[in-house]
Every structure is written in C-alpha cells, then in structure tokens.
Design a protein around this motif. Structure first.
Motif, short mmCIF file in Angstrom:
data_model
loop_
_atom_site.label_atom_id
_atom_site.label_comp_id
_atom_site.label_asym_id
_atom_site.label_seq_id
_atom_site.Cartn_x
_atom_site.Cartn_y
_atom_site.Cartn_z
N CYS A 33 72.28 38.77 -11.31
CA CYS A 33 71.51 38.74 -10.06
C CYS A 33 71.63 37.39 -9.33
O CYS A 33 71.35 36.34 -9.89
CB CYS A 33 70.04 39.03 -10.35
SG CYS A 33 69.03 38.92 -8.86
N LEU A 34 72.04 37.47 -8.08
CA LEU A 34 72.26 36.24 -7.30
C LEU A 34 70.93 35.56 -6.97
O LEU A 34 70.84 34.33 -6.92
CB LEU A 34 73.01 36.57 -6.01
CG LEU A 34 74.43 37.14 -6.19
CD1 LEU A 34 75.03 37.53 -4.85
CD2 LEU A 34 75.33 36.12 -6.91
N MET A 35 69.90 36.36 -6.73
CA MET A 35 68.61 35.77 -6.37
C MET A 35 68.03 35.00 -7.55
O MET A 35 67.43 33.94 -7.37
CB MET A 35 67.65 36.88 -5.91
CG MET A 35 66.37 36.37 -5.29
SD MET A 35 66.69 35.21 -3.93
CE MET A 35 66.55 36.29 -2.51
N PRO A 49 65.48 40.40 -12.06
CA PRO A 49 66.52 40.68 -11.06
C PRO A 49 65.93 41.27 -9.78
O PRO A 49 64.95 42.03 -9.83
CB PRO A 49 67.42 41.70 -11.77
CG PRO A 49 67.21 41.43 -13.23
CD PRO A 49 65.79 40.97 -13.39
N CYS A 50 66.52 40.91 -8.65
CA CYS A 50 65.95 41.26 -7.35
C CYS A 50 66.13 42.74 -7.03
O CYS A 50 65.40 43.31 -6.24
CB CYS A 50 66.56 40.41 -6.25
SG CYS A 50 68.28 40.82 -5.86
N GLY A 51 67.14 43.37 -7.63
CA GLY A 51 67.35 44.79 -7.40
C GLY A 51 68.03 45.12 -6.09
O GLY A 51 68.21 46.29 -5.76
N LYS A 52 68.42 44.13 -5.30
CA LYS A 52 69.05 44.48 -4.03
C LYS A 52 70.30 43.66 -3.72
O LYS A 52 71.01 43.96 -2.77
CB LYS A 52 68.04 44.37 -2.89
CG LYS A 52 67.27 43.07 -2.86
CD LYS A 52 66.28 43.03 -1.71
CE LYS A 52 65.13 44.00 -1.94
NZ LYS A 52 63.98 43.69 -1.10
N CYS A 53 70.59 42.61 -4.51
CA CYS A 53 71.78 41.81 -4.21
C CYS A 53 73.03 42.60 -4.62
O CYS A 53 72.95 43.65 -5.24
CB CYS A 53 71.73 40.48 -4.94
SG CYS A 53 71.99 40.59 -6.71
N CYS A 55 73.04 43.39 -8.33
CA CYS A 55 72.03 44.34 -8.79
C CYS A 55 72.30 45.74 -8.23
O CYS A 55 72.08 46.75 -8.90
CB CYS A 55 70.63 43.93 -8.34
SG CYS A 55 70.02 42.44 -9.14
ZN LIG Z 1 69.84 40.71 -7.67
#
Ligand SMILES: [Zn+2]
Lengths: 703, 404
Positions: free
Chosen positions: A464-466, A480-484, A487
C-alpha cells in the motif's frame, strides 16, 4: 497581561466567522487558542492542510485586539493564501492586510494603516523578515505590542525538513530570542517526529499539538515512463479523463513551460507557474502568479503546470488531482504536494510519473544548493577590503554571477553570528570569524541523497502506497488504504497511450526552439577597446531576436547537438532542422541574404562547415568576415556580465568591406549571449544590415 | 547563537531604547531608575526573569515608585518581539550583551558608579579587555595635527607601559589614541555613544576586534544614532574604566569639558592635562579646577607615574623642576607656596598629610605654613587642624607660575 478568553466566547466568534450558528471547533482548535491566548505558550501545531489553522489565529488575533494588544503577524510563504484569507478575516470583523513583493505600490498606504492601529493581522512572506530594511521600517514600529506571531510551514525551520529555506533559519533565530511572555504559533502539515523534535530543540520550551495527516480521499499511483515524449503523450491522453482541475508538478521552469505548451496544443487549458514566471498582461511576476493561483482556484483552467514554487499552503478544497511529471526529491515533499488534493471532495488522484532525467536534475540541485568555498572567500575578501559594498560594487570586484553572489550572501547572512550584514543598502563584513560549516553542508547534501533513495523505494513499493507515505510521516495509520494502485489494481489509470500521440509528442519536443533575445545594454567600462556606447539599440548596434534550436543534451535536438559537438561534426539532420525552423516557423523579415559565423580557435572548422551547408540549403551566400584576433579565457569561466564583456573586448574583428544586407549569424552554443551581442555590434558598425543570430543549443541553466 | 537569559531579557525590555523610536509615552528606565527597581527586586528575592513567566501583578505588589508606574513597566515588558528582532540582529552582527549581574560586567563600573552604572552593555570584541588597567585619552574631534600626533604617541606609550587605551571611539583624539595603541601592538577600549554596529564592521577596527586587541562597548542600542545627551552620558564610563585620564585638548564647554569636570568633581581618576598654546582651549581651566599638567617628558617616561591619587609627588617634582628651570629667580618659599596651593585646590589637608608630602623638617614646615597664613594665602581651622586655600587669592598666585 490578563487577556483571557473563555471557550464559549471563542466558539461564538467561530460561529460568526463561519456564519453557522451550530458550528463547533474541530479537534485541537480550541486547545491551540487556549494555549496561545490564555497560557501565552509557544505552540507547534502539526495538522493536515485544511484543518483550519487560520481560524485559530484569526480568533486569537481578535481576542488580543479586544484586549488592546497590537496586531498579530502571520509569516507565510504563499501569496494566494494571504489574499484568500483576507475575506475570511473580514467576517470576523478583523482587518487583515498583506505586505509582499506583489503589492509594493500599496506598502505606504498599508504602513500608514498599521501605524494608525487599523490593522489586526499583518500577513508577510518569510523573506520579508530577513530584509533588515523591512524589519526596521515596518515591523519595529509595531513590534512593541504584538498580539501573536504565527509561523506557517514551520517544518522549514528544521534541517531535517525536506525543504531547506535560508529565510526560515533567520526566523528560527528570531524565535529563539523571543521572551517567554510572547506567544508563538507554528503550523505545518508535513512534519515527521524527527522534524518536530528538531524544531522543538531549536526553539526550546514549545508545546506540540499533533493530528492525523493522512488524506483518505486520495488514489495513489506510480508510473515509470523514462521518455519525456511518453510522459507528454500520457498526460494529453489521460488528463481529460480525470475529473476536476489540478496541478502537474515539474522539476524545472523550462519543463513547466514545455508541458503547459504541449497541453494547450492538445486542447487542455493550462498555464506554467514558477518563481519568476511573467506574462505580457501583468506588471510583474508576483501579480501574474496570484492571477494563476486564482484561475486554478476558480477552475478556469484544467491544469496549472508548476514547479515547487506552488505548493506551500496552497489550499484549494476541491483539487481533483496532483500529477508529478518528474519525481520529487523526497517522500515528505511528495506528500506535501500530493496532499493538497482531495481535501473536500470524495476522491482525487495522486499520480507520480517518473522519468530518466529526474536523477540528473536532482543531482544538479544538490550540487547547486550550496556555493563552493572559493565563491564564499572571493566575496568575503572583497568585503573585508571595504567599509561596505553595494550589489553593483560587489559585482565589479568578484567574478561571480549576480545569482551566485546573492545566494552566497543569503546563506551567509542568515547565520547567527553572520560574517556579513546588510545596512543601508550595503553589505558589510562583520567582525565575526567565519569558516564554512562544511560538516553541516555535507550533512544536508547526504540527507538529500537519502531522501532521493527513499523516493525510489516509494515508486517501486509493492504494498500500500498510502501506508508507505504515512510511515514516513510517522502518522499512526498502518492499515492498507484499499484504493491505491497496489491495494486496488482495477482502479488504476492505464499506463499506456496511443502511438499517434507518442509520435506527435516526439515531434513537439524537436520543434521546441526558443527565442534568442539579444542584449541591448552593455556594462559600464567593460568595452574599453571597442568603446561601445552603453545602450546599443540607441545606436543601431543591437542584434535582432534570433532562435535557439534546443537545450544542450535535452530530448528533442539537444542530444544530437551534444553528440555532434563531441564528434566535431554537426550532421545533415541538424542542417535540416535549422533550415526547417528557419523556413517554416520563423521567416524573419527582412529576409537575410547571407550567412556568417562566430569563429573559434579550438574548433576552427566545426561551425563554418555547418554554416556553409546551411547557407547552401537556404540559397544564401556564405561569407567569412569575422576573425578572432586574440586568445581569451573560456567565456564559461566568466561569471558575471562585467567579466564576460571584458573577456570579449578587442577579441574579434570584422572585415571593413562587407555586404549591407541582413545577415544570419551562426554559432553552436550560447550561454550569456555576449559573444553574439559583440559580433552583431561589430557587423552593424561595419555596415551590415540587421543581424539574425541562430544557435544550436543553449547551456544556460534554469532556462 | 546564545539565547539571552530571562533575567537579561527583562533587563533589556525595561531599560533599552530599541532603534529610533522617537519619544515614547512610557520610556525605558534610566540607569538610576533601574538601579532603584533592581534593588527592590533583590530585597524581595525576585529574579528579574520571573517577571516574564510569573504573575506580574502579584510579584510587583508592594512596589511603589513615583516615576516607575506598573503601566509603564507593563508597556515596556510587552516589547517582546522588538527585543527578539533586535537581539537577533545584534547577535548576528557579532555583538554581545552583558548586564550588571553578569560576571563579565566590568567591576570598575560597579565599584565607581554603584547603582548608577549602565544596566546593559552592548559590545564587540574581547570583553576581558574591560578589566585591564587603562589610560583614558580624551579630547575634541577637531584638533590640530600636533594634538593628533600626540594622541597617537600616548596610545603607543600606553601600550608600552602595559595599559589599554580607553576612549570614546570618536574621530580625532579618540581614534588617534586607540590606533596608536593598536599600532604598538597594545589594546584599546572604545566606549561609544552611537553606531556600535556600524563601527564594529568598519575596516579600521574590524581586524583588531577579530584579533582580540580591541573591545568596543556602548551602554546604548547598537543602532542608536548620534545624540548629544548620550555622548555626554557615556563620558563617565570612559573615566570609570581607566586608572588615569589624559586630556589632550578640551574646549571650555562641550563633551570633553563636561566629562573632565565631572571626573574632577567625582574624583574617579587623576586627570592629566596636556599643555597647549591654544588660547581658546579649556585645558588651563581644567588645571585650575584641579587637573594636573601632564609632564613634558611623559613621552620618555612611564605612564605608571600617572597613577595614584591626583598629583603624585614624583610628578610634582617634574613640575617643580620645570618651574625652577623656567623661573630660577623664585625663592624656595615661593616654590613651596605654589605646590601647597595646588595640593589644597580641591581639599583641605592636615598637618601630618602635608608633612608626608613635603618631606621637610617639622620646624621648616611650620615656619612656611605660618608665613602663608600671614600673607592670607591659606587658612587654618578646626580640630584636628587642617589647612585650606583662601579662594580669592587663587588666580593671581597660580598665574605667576603659569607658562602662558
Ligand atoms: Zn493502498
């Protein structure tokens, strides 16, 4: 002493300001007001952009004013921020004014209002505080009774901050001397623990209020596209699909110009933004920049293509995307820039494109960040032999560019104690022993190298990048952000672009010649032998506006020129390129009838051979009329105008009997433009018609 | 950069004029006012710095002073940002700040001036020099080349005798004497009334400051411009930092004059006056008021001879020899009378003191004292018996021995 505010009263003020009867403070806002107003504390607030720091200092300022204290001063690097806040202040019944380089014509009026006690909040930029004249004329007259001092982007105080700014070193030194009965509020949206610790240890006795920094609406994605042409093609293909308006960050001014031009050519409305960007319709750079900032705020353009000159504190709630055309120097800097997006909207894109040239540009930045010891010594020695020197006096005594001199003086003068100080428009050498703090400089350079490595890790990060960004900011979030793009791979923007656009962008880069604006004035006493009048164009001795085919070593023709120079032969492709530019995109009028060139001792055949072929292709006559009569030192060793001119004085001669028609003057490289200026003046003196210079590449930095 | 202590911050906030602010409704405390306030704080066991953090109203309960209102103090103490901006700049320029309670503060000032000494000293250079034995050299800005040359010589002479030169750091005598000392590899103290910051960056002093040969100090803001009041006020510090003072040239009014007469009145240090042929000078008057002529041969001698209380016997001998050489027709009694009268110029003396000075047989002394009383030159009074001058006779008799 004795000024206090109750929470309920402060909350009433908040409701007035927001025009919302049911509004209440966001987390930590009241705590911050309580700390600076009631406890007279020094406070560092670490909160994400949009948290509402201005509410905190406006309400505090209001309370101080009602208690008969003087104005509150806000030091902030962003011009637009200042402009945007003035109306917000008005709703609170607060008079806020700003003094910065963009409103010099209003200074006197503003100063008068300040002196009369009409002003509650004064917003100034950081460099104002390091200007001793400004401090003397504006700040000291009101500083006896200040309410509060606010320092925006306070992470710049730390050497560990990604953003080394000399002006903040001065600010820190002033804050260190602030007695305990004077409240201070520092704010930042990008500070990890190490930075916070450093700021605290520098300022001493300062409290910290910290909130979460991570923005939940951001979709992060990284794409490696080594070629500039590929990145241009990607942008023009995919930007229209991203909702809203936003920012494309570039590392250099010329990239900002180039990207903006490309996007406009492709029907995407955009403008370039950098520290000294100018525009015909605006009196100066700062007013143009304010206009650009406000165009983006009002969504009048799709994209602002900006260097990091735009960023600090830029607060647009509905910024739809932040795309990096080149990779930034540090992860924290990246977060600061990308974190501007998606503040008050559901979703926003943060896309980092990275290219082949990024590495070199950052290396150049690192090397140029600090002046060499030789430069520093030259300047100090010149000052030591004097009782103070003005800038022009200094330029005549040291072989350095004005920019280099200014950089050295800036760095030296923010130290404390400092070896130089400015008084009455002169630079004085103080009685302070000085040695370059090489250790600190090495530390800062290594720090930047480490940060650049971390950026590479971020670009290639598998998870996860965030979470990666969050960790580097010491924020708590670790889910994990779930949208990058890592993810949620399905939510990615495509990494591809159409072949047609790719071809088009390659051609665009090849056609990106620049105007060559000739010099019109020469420095006093620099041409003793030629005896030129100082103002060339008053005597018809100036060159016409010419063309520069490329930037040395660049995509487009720059690399071809570089290879040709190394092989001591410019190939026919370059002849084609020059002739095509001349015939199809330039067409000077009156049209030149003959071609001549700038002679060189080191490469006697390179340029004349090329000029001959160009003349032939254009059907013009080739004339060898300029001779070099004396050896001089390499022009690139001459660092400022005076030395550059002196180095050319008497070095060239022009035949007495030359054609009187307009002429093309060819050279391979240009930097300071003085050689072309001198030869054009000699040609005009010998009776030629207008002189049109053409060069293959510029080596000037920053253009 | 060194952060000022909270005590020092309070002292500066209450006593310093920062920059050219013009007249203020609540101006900074004068040295005397600060002296009073500081004494009160000491009595209450309150450190000045506490005023910045504690509850001031509470701390200052019980302090009453006609001149120093609480409102005035509150206004002054709120100048925090002014203090920070100013101190940052001064320290950036390499200047330092010491207050009375700092160990670096020169003892000579506290001893001689007590609570009238300046609360804050701004300086540039090695502050250890302030405690060195020093000769003050004072004189006008506009003097003859001969006087300038003499000032340089005195500077060099001080260096050779192990003294620093202390002066006002102005053009003329001040600058020449300091440069004379520095050229002779000696040291100098400049007590400035204005422009400390600028002077510390000037080419003539900058190198010497860096080499620790000179210290420039000022009781006024380092950026203060010239102001007659300040120039007068700082004169006392020049004398108080010295062991003896040499007046090269004085007018009958003005800075040099007022400083020298103040020193005579307060008797801080012996005052030596250079002989001059300038009829407009006040040099002569200074001697009449109690100064002593600087011996002719001082440039060959040792400046240590200038120390000691007023005129030392050693130098009186020099004077006497001069007189005898010039006035060989004078009797021994007349020479006795001359010396007696110069001794009694300021103070009366007892018989024992006179005996010590004159080194005559008691009988001879009695004979000559009686003769002096009978001729109404001096009078004898009180118990224990002391002798003093009859004022009206002063002018004539002294004039007899004057060169001019
Ligand atoms: Zn992420």
């Amino acid at each position: 002493m004795g000024i206090r505010v109750e929470k309920s009263i402060a909350e009433d003020l908040l409701r007035n300001a927001l025009d919302d009867k049911s509004a209440s403070f966001r987390p930590n806002q009241w705590e911050a007001i309580d700390a600076v107003v009631n406890k007279k504390q020094k406070l560092l607030v670490v909160q994400k952009t949009g948290w509402g720091k201005s509410i905190v200092y406006f309400i505090s300022a209001k309370v101080f004013r009602e208690g008969n204290q003087g104005p509150t001063i806000v030091i902030s690097p962003l011009l637009a921020l200042m402009r945007n806040q003035i109306p917000a202040a008005e709703r609170l019944g607060i008079t806020a004014v700003t003094i910065n380089s963009s409103n010099q014509e209003e200074w006197d009026e503003v100063k008068e209002r300040i002196a009369e006690g009409d002003v509650d909040v004064l917003l100034i930029s950081p460099e104002r505080l390091s200007n001793d004249e400004f401090v003397r004329d504006v700040l000291l007259p009101i500083s006896d009774n200040l309410g509060l001092l606010v320092v925006d982007e306070a992470h710049c105080i730390s050497d560990w901050g990604h953003d080394f700014r000399p002006d903040y070193r001065r600010i820190a030194n002033v804050l260190k001397q602030m007695p305990p009965n004077m409240p201070i509020l520092g704010t930042t949206a990008t500070a990890n623990n190490r930075v916070v610790k450093d700021v605290v240890s520098q300022l001493g006795d300062i409290e910290v209020l910290r909130g979460p920094l991570i923005r939940e609406s951001l979709f992060l994605q990284n794409i490696r596209l080594p070629d500039q042409a590929a990145r241009l093609a990607w942008l023009s293909e995919h930007l229209p699909d991203i909702p809203g308006t936003g920012i494309v960050y570039t590392l250099t001014k010329k990239d900002a110009e180039q990207v903006a031009e490309w996007l406009n050519l492709n029907g995407i409305s955009s403008a370039a933004y950098y520290s000294d960007v100018t525009h015909a319709g605006n009196p100066d750079s700062s007013s143009y920049r304010i206009a650009l900032e406000s165009m983006l705020l009002k969504n009048e353009i799709k994209v602002l293509v900006a260097t990091t000159a735009l960023g600090m504190g830029y607060d647009k709630p509905d910024l739809g995307f932040v795309i990096h055309y080149q990779a930034p120097g540090s992860v924290v800097a990246y977060y600061q820039q990308v974190g501007r997006a998606g503040r008050a909207i559901e979703s926003a894109r943060g896309i980092l494109l990275s290219g082949r040239e990024d590495q070199d540009i950052h290396e150049h930045f690192r090397n140029a960040a600090f002046p060499g010891g030789g430069q520093v010594n030259q300047i100090l020695q010149a000052l030591e032999r004097s009782d103070g020197l003005s800038m022009p006096e200094l330029q005549r005594r040291v072989n350095l560019t004005k920019g280099q001199i200014e950089q050295v003086l800036k760095l030296l003068s923010v130290e404390n104690p400092a070896p130089v100080i400015r008084e009455d428009r002169k630079w004085l050498r103080t009685a302070v022993d000085f040695e370059m703090d090489q250790e600190r400089i090495n530390f800062l350079v290594q720090q930047k190298t480490r940060e650049w490595k971390e950026v590479q890790e971020y670009i290639d990060h598998e998870d996860c990048l965030m979470v990666f960004l969050s960790n580097s900011l010491d924020d708590d979030a670790d889910t994990p952000c779930g949208k990058c793009s890592r993810c949620l791979p399905d939510g990615r923007m495509p990494e591809t672009f159409s072949e047609t656009l790719g071809v088009k962008s390659s051609l665009f880069l090849r056609y990106s010649e620049m105007l060559l604006i000739p010099r019109k004035q020469v420095p006093k006493d620099a041409f003793q032998k030629y005896g030129f009048h100082r103002i060339l164009n008053r005597h018809g001795l100036e060159a016409e506006t010419g063309r520069i085919l490329s930037r040395w070593g660049d995509a487009g023709w720059g690399r071809v020129v570089m290879n040709g120079k190394h092989a001591n032969h410019f190939g026919d492709k370059l002849v084609d390129a020059v002739c095509e530019m001349f015939e199809e995109r330039w067409n000077p009028d009156p049209r030149p009838t003959w071609v001549t060139f700038v002679p060189s001792f080191n490469h006697p055949a390179l340029v004349p051979d090329f000029a001959k072929r160009v003349a032939k292709r254009l059907g013009l006559s080739f004339q060898n009329v300029v001779t070099k009569t004396a050896r001089n030192r390499p022009q690139k060793q001459m660092q400022n105008s005076f030395y550059q001119c002196q180095n050319l004085d008497g070095v060239f001669a022009v035949d007495s009997d030359i054609k009187t028609e307009p002429v093309l003057l060819l050279d391979d490289m240009v930097d300071s433009r003085w050689t072309l200026t001198v030869i054009a003046a000699l040609l005009r003196s010998a009776g030629s018609g207008p002189v049109y210079p053409i060069v293959l590449a510029t080596t000037a930095i920053g253009k | 950069m060194k952060q000022l202590s909270q005590d020092a911050q309070t002292t500066l906030l209450l006593t310093t004029h920062f920059g050219d602010k013009g007249p203020m409704e609540h101006g900074p405390l004068t040295p005397t006012e600060w002296g009073r306030f500081a004494r009160w704080l000491t009595e209450q066991s309150i450190a000045p710095g506490e005023l910045l953090v504690g509850n001031r109203r509470e701390l200052l309960r019980g302090f009453q002073d006609n001149k120093i209102s609480l409102e005035r103090m509150e206004t002054l103490i709120n100048r925090g940002t002014t203090l920070a901006l100013s101190v940052e700049k001064w320290s950036r320029a390499g200047l330092w700040i010491i207050t009375r309670s700092d160990s670096a503060y020169p003892e000579k000032l506290t001893e001689r001036l007590n609570h009238n000494c300046p609360p804050v000293l701004f300086g540039s250079g090695d502050n250890n020099l302030l405690n060195k034995p020093a000769i003050a050299a004072v004189g006008s800005r506009d003097v003859t080349n001969e006087d300038l040359k003499f000032s340089r010589t005195i500077g060099g002479k001080a260096a050779a005798s192990g003294f620093a030169i202390v002066s006002g750091g102005a053009r003329g005598v001040d600058e020449a004497s300091m440069l004379g000392a520095l050229e002779a590899e000696g040291t100098a103290i400049g007590v400035l009334a204005d422009s400390l910051l600028k002077k510390s960056t000037s080419r003539i002093y900058r190198n010497h400051i860096q080499r620790k040969n000179i210290v420039l100090i000022s009781p006024f803001s380092p950026e203060a411009g010239f102001n007659v009041g300040n120039a007068m006020a700082r004169n006392k510090y020049i004398y108080c930092l010295s062991e003896a003072a040499v007046v090269v040239h004085s007018g009958r009014t003005g800075g040099t004059w007022s400083g020298a007469t103040e020193n005579l009145k307060k008797q801080w240090v012996p005052l030596w006056v250079k002989r001059t042929s300038d009829p407009d000078s006040g040099n002569n008057d200074l001697v009449n008021l109690g100064g002593s002529w600087l011996p002719h041969n001082i440039v060959e001698g040792d400046l240590n001879s200038l120390l000691g209380r007023k005129s030392t016997s050693n130098d009186e001998k020099d004077v006497k020899i001069d007189c005898i050489a010039d006035q060989s027709n004078r009797s021994f009694y007349e020479i006795f009378l001359f010396k007696l009268k110069s001794l009694l110029k300021n103070d009366s003396m007892t018989r024992t003191e006179l005996q010590d000075v004159f080194d005559l047989t008691p009988k001879q002394l009695d004979v000559w004292l009686r003769k002096a009383i009978e001729s109404e030159q001096i009078i004898k009074k009180g118990t224990p018996v002391s002798y003093s001058l009859i004022q009206k006779a002063k002018g004539n008799q002294l004039a007899m021995f004057d060169e001019s």
